[in-house]
Write a protein that holds these residues in place. Structure first.
Motif, PDB file in Angstrom:
ATOM      1  N   GLU A  23       0.818  -1.214   0.000  1.00 47.74           N
ATOM      2  CA  GLU A  23       0.000   0.000   0.000  1.00 47.74           C
ATOM      3  C   GLU A  23       0.855   1.269   0.000  1.00 47.74           C
ATOM      4  O   GLU A  23       0.663   2.176  -0.799  1.00 47.74           O
ATOM      5  N   MET A  24       1.855   1.290   0.890  1.00 49.15           N
ATOM      6  CA  MET A  24       2.680   2.509   1.010  1.00 49.15           C
ATOM      7  C   MET A  24       4.047   2.345   0.367  1.00 49.15           C
ATOM      8  O   MET A  24       4.701   3.322   0.042  1.00 49.15           O
ATOM      9  N   TYR A  25       4.489   1.097   0.264  1.00 48.62           N
ATOM     10  CA  TYR A  25       5.856   0.838  -0.198  1.00 48.62           C
ATOM     11  C   TYR A  25       5.870  -0.112  -1.382  1.00 48.62           C
ATOM     12  O   TYR A  25       4.924  -0.849  -1.616  1.00 48.62           O
ATOM     13  N   VAL A  26       7.030  -0.099  -2.067  1.00 45.54           N
ATOM     14  CA  VAL A  26       7.312  -1.181  -3.010  1.00 45.54           C
ATOM     15  C   VAL A  26       8.376  -2.027  -2.322  1.00 45.54           C
ATOM     16  O   VAL A  26       9.386  -1.496  -1.831  1.00 45.54           O
ATOM     17  N   ALA A  58      24.366   0.672   0.848  1.00 42.80           N
ATOM     18  CA  ALA A  58      23.004   0.325   0.413  1.00 42.80           C
ATOM     19  C   ALA A  58      21.983   0.942   1.362  1.00 42.80           C
ATOM     20  O   ALA A  58      20.987   1.524   0.931  1.00 42.80           O
ATOM     21  N   ARG A  59      22.245   0.826   2.659  1.00 41.95           N
ATOM     22  CA  ARG A  59      21.286   1.370   3.619  1.00 41.95           C
ATOM     23  C   ARG A  59      21.211   2.899   3.534  1.00 41.95           C
ATOM     24  O   ARG A  59      20.131   3.484   3.579  1.00 41.95           O
ATOM     25  N   GLU A  60      22.391   3.536   3.372  1.00 47.68           N
ATOM     26  CA  GLU A  60      22.395   5.008   3.229  1.00 47.68           C
ATOM     27  C   GLU A  60      21.536   5.433   2.036  1.00 47.68           C
ATOM     28  O   GLU A  60      20.724   6.335   2.129  1.00 47.68           O
ATOM     29  N   GLY A 117      13.201   5.169   2.548  1.00 47.70           N
ATOM     30  CA  GLY A 117      12.899   3.745   2.700  1.00 47.70           C
ATOM     31  C   GLY A 117      13.745   3.088   3.780  1.00 47.70           C
ATOM     32  O   GLY A 117      14.386   3.769   4.563  1.00 47.70           O
ATOM     33  N   TYR A 118      13.726   1.769   3.818  1.00 45.12           N
ATOM     34  CA  TYR A 118      14.561   1.038   4.770  1.00 45.12           C
ATOM     35  C   TYR A 118      14.867  -0.371   4.259  1.00 45.12           C
ATOM     36  O   TYR A 118      14.223  -0.864   3.329  1.00 45.12           O
ATOM     37  N   ILE A 119      15.880  -0.967   4.889  1.00 46.54           N
ATOM     38  CA  ILE A 119      16.274  -2.336   4.499  1.00 46.54           C
ATOM     39  C   ILE A 119      16.182  -3.215   5.717  1.00 46.54           C
ATOM     40  O   ILE A 119      16.553  -2.795   6.816  1.00 46.54           O
ATOM     41  N   PHE A 176      12.571  -1.639   1.164  1.00 44.91           N
ATOM     42  CA  PHE A 176      11.249  -1.002   1.104  1.00 44.91           C
ATOM     43  C   PHE A 176      11.431   0.422   0.599  1.00 44.91           C
ATOM     44  O   PHE A 176      12.116   1.227   1.244  1.00 44.91           O
ATOM     45  N   LEU A 177      10.832   0.703  -0.546  1.00 41.89           N
ATOM     46  CA  LEU A 177      10.909   2.069  -1.099  1.00 41.89           C
ATOM     47  C   LEU A 177       9.533   2.707  -1.046  1.00 41.89           C
ATOM     48  O   LEU A 177       8.564   2.097  -1.518  1.00 41.89           O
ATOM     49  N   PRO A 178       9.435   3.905  -0.472  1.00 39.98           N
ATOM     50  CA  PRO A 178       8.103   4.525  -0.437  1.00 39.98           C
ATOM     51  C   PRO A 178       7.611   4.797  -1.845  1.00 39.98           C
ATOM     52  O   PRO A 178       8.392   5.186  -2.714  1.00 39.98           O
TER      53      PRO A 178
END
Ligand code: ADP
Length: 341
Positions: free
Chosen positions: A266-269, A311-313, A320-322, A337-339
């Motif tokens: 819904e919010m993320y890919v 990658a996290r940066e 987003g986040y990993i 997770f990418l918004p």
């Protein structure tokens, strides 16, 4: 007025009061001609002078105690001593100053803590970098010393040169990765999010590992809907995904499997990079995102411990986040997770 010392001010006030009282008494005496008026005027002037003198004395003592306290508190603040004592009475000027001093002290302490933390981080960074550089430089030195010390066959010469090449590659990779990390951290690089198909970014990332995966007999399966679009920086997101895929190839034994899948939430890919590799014990799963962190067991593999950190940066700078789910010996799944906006 501002330049007149307090002591002189008091002296002037006292003299002014005495002179005007005396002048008034003399005037009254001249008008009435009564000796008693003169006597009363003189007595009044003397009383006023005594009280004014006592007031000056009291004020001077108070002021000197206050300046002593202030100096002591400031000295304590400069040398990092304890917090200045707070005055209970919030009405007096002393209490107001002490309250502001306490606030200033708090700000100074906070800044000092920040500077200390930054200094510690810088020290760790310098020691990490020197640790990373030490091994390739020592190897380079050893190879060049050998080449200089004795004649070698053509085959040995080639081997030594290959060794030099691989160590300089490692140094180059280290410098490039550190450059990227530093530019991302300082904001010298700004990620530009644009709406675009995720499959193109994935294809760019996968193209970097096709050869290495093939060499190890690792199959790579990608499942991503062609119409899946997300607002992201294509170039940098591909770099983050490449780092995950590169790790998956490095830490998966021959004939393993890597699956990449993307789905819309819904919010993320959500983008998963799963492998059938060596896995990561739960106790170390938080540490692997730290700068220069490498597991003991992987030192035979190329790498400097900056891949996941970068990658996290990249992902967090896009909102987003990993996260990682892994089991030692069974494989790992890194989820990005990418918004959507
Ligand atoms: P590098 O791969 O250069 O060592 P990274 O920051 O990419 O640095 O990874 C940090 C550490 O996390 C690696 O050294 C490895 O121990 C562990 N790691 C990362 N990805 C995986 C993976 N897919 N499978 C197992 N271990 C991994």
């Amino acid at each position: 007025m501002k330049r007149i010392p307090v002591k002189t001010m008091f002296l002037l006030t006292e003299t002014g009061a005495a002179v005007s009282m005396l002048a008034l008494s003399l005037l009254l005496f001249a008008v009435t001609g009564e000796d008693r008026v003169l006597l009363a005027g003189a007595l009044l002037t003397a009383c006023a002078l005594i009280w004014l003198f006592l007031l000056t004395l009291f004020f001077a003592r108070r002021l000197s105690r206050f300046t002593d306290d202030l100096c002591r508190t400031m000295d304590g603040m400069i040398t990092g001593g304890g917090e200045p004592a707070r005055a209970d009475d919030s009405e007096t000027i002393f209490a107001r100053i002490s309250c502001r001093l306490s606030r200033l002290y708090g700000i100074l302490q906070e800044n000092r803590r920040k500077v200390d933390a930054e200094r510690r981080e810088l020290q760790t960074l310098v020691s990490d970098i020197s640790h990373q550089v030490k091994t390739p430089v020592a190897n380079l030195k050893m190879v060049t010393d050998t080449l200089l010390a004795k004649p070698v066959t053509e085959r040995e010469r080639r081997d030594f040169l290959q060794g030099i090449r691989s160590q300089t590659d490692k140094l180059e990779f280290l410098v490039q990765s550190m450059g990227k990390a530093s530019r991302l951290e300082t904001g010298a690089i700004t990620l530009e999010k644009k709406d675009g198909p995720l499959i193109d970014t994935l294809a760019l990332a996968c193209s970097g590992i096709v050869y290495a995966a093939e060499k190890k007999g690792i199959s790579v399966e990608v499942r991503c809907p062609e119409d899946l679009r997300v607002s992201h920086d294509g170039k940098w997101t591909a770099e983050a995904l490449f780092n995950l895929l590169d790790n998956a190839v490095k830490y998966t034994p021959e004939d393993g499997k890597i699956s990449v899948s993307a789905e819309q939430w819904e919010m993320y890919v959500k983008l998963d990079v799963a492998d059938t590799g060596r896995g990561i014990p739960e106790s170390r799963q938080a540490a692997i995102f730290r700068r220069f962190y490498r597991e003991e067991e992987v030192h035979d593999q190329p790498g400097v411990g900056l891949g996941l950190y970068l990658a996290r940066e990249i992902v967090t700078r896009q909102g987003g986040y990993i996260k990682v789910v892994s089991e030692a010996g069974r494989g790992s799944t890194f989820s990005v997770f990418l918004p959507r906006r």
